[in-house]
Design an enzyme around this catalytic site. Sequence first.
Site, PDB file in Angstrom:
ATOM      1  N   SER A 251     -42.636 -34.321  55.835  1.00  0.00           N
ATOM      2  CA  SER A 251     -41.901 -34.857  56.971  1.00  0.00           C
ATOM      3  C   SER A 251     -42.614 -36.063  57.598  1.00  0.00           C
ATOM      4  CB  SER A 251     -41.684 -33.724  57.988  1.00  0.00           C
ATOM      5  OG  SER A 251     -40.858 -34.099  59.041  1.00  0.00           O
ATOM      6  N   GLU A 262     -46.626 -48.644  51.626  1.00  0.00           N
ATOM      7  CA  GLU A 262     -45.695 -49.686  51.180  1.00  0.00           C
ATOM      8  C   GLU A 262     -45.931 -51.030  51.857  1.00  0.00           C
ATOM      9  OE1 GLU A 262     -41.635 -48.391  51.169  1.00  0.00           O
ATOM     10  OE2 GLU A 262     -41.978 -46.989  49.524  1.00  0.00           O
ATOM     11  N   LYS A 276     -40.135 -33.432  52.046  1.00  0.00           N
ATOM     12  CA  LYS A 276     -39.141 -33.007  53.049  1.00  0.00           C
ATOM     13  C   LYS A 276     -38.716 -34.246  53.839  1.00  0.00           C
ATOM     14  CE  LYS A 276     -38.024 -29.954  56.874  1.00  0.00           C
ATOM     15  NZ  LYS A 276     -37.373 -31.003  57.667  1.00  0.00           N
TER      16      LYS A 276
END
Length: 341
Positions: A251, A262, A276
């Site tokens: 999460s 990224e 998740k």
Amino acid sequence: KYISTSATTTEKIDDQDRVYGAIEGMVASLGDPYTVFFPPVESKMFGDEISGNFEGVGMEVGTKDGVLTVIAPLKNTPAYRAGIKSGDKIIKIDEVLTNGLNTVEAIKLIKGKKGTKVTLTLVREGITDPLIIDVIRDVIDRPTINTEIKGDVFIIHLYNFSAISANAFREALRSFIESGKYKMIIDLRGNPGGYLEAAVDMVSWFLPSGKVVVKEDFKNESDMQIFRSSGYNIFNDKLKLVVLIDGGSASASEIMAGALHEHGIATLVGTKSFGKGSVQELVQITGDTSLKVTIARWLTPKGTSISHGGLTPDVEVKLDEEKFKKGIDTQIEKALEILNK
């Protein structure tokens, strides 16, 4: 005509229980393990848990590949001390098989009063026979954060994304800056997540204003919401950062790790995260009942769905259990090696 003369042991079910049962069945038919109806007792339990006040064994569970699975045991809780691990599949709670339970029903069975025992039957990767573990319930105090220094590296161990985590993380960063070091490890292993706002706030210390932290993808593309950095970015190019993840990172942990990775801020080390990436909203139905319903999914800044297999580390290294028992953390050691090159 056959008429049974045996006595029934079934308790009388009143009309209200039938209504709750019908609603639970309708919600379960959606096939989403994270969309759940909470009758009064379960609704109160859920409210107590997200506020941090509850008694139980201290672990986050979810459904993975249709099986009730441990996301992560919380640090220094009965589950953690009993040796329960991220990725363990729970096949039985006491004498109840879990294949017909949703996560809320399972959690209700696992929780209980301090001092009472629950027996969990687990399947663990790499071990042939099921494990049977007795856990004594206790009051669960959710840990938030701690820090340490190893040589030239400042390490932040972050255990959850609670309401106080963002402030605790800010204080940890203050200590990092005051230490005069420029190498950092953020340890998100076993961190099952929490508040989105906390994750966005923490990532904002590393990214310029307006950079995408995470995207909330709804059924209709036009409804997509984009959460961006607040632009606290206080670090220059001298910062060297490794983020540790494993199967218990879920999460909000995946949101933070994915954004830092990224945008080229951090190297990911460890093992694949839990995956998740769905968004739930808690809807109050009546004064004492509620519905937790999935409304969207999380996407990384580059548009990758977190739910599709989780995050894959740049450098994959498993935790060596035998060495860990002797005080050697092979994943931390690899992170230190990378930072000290």
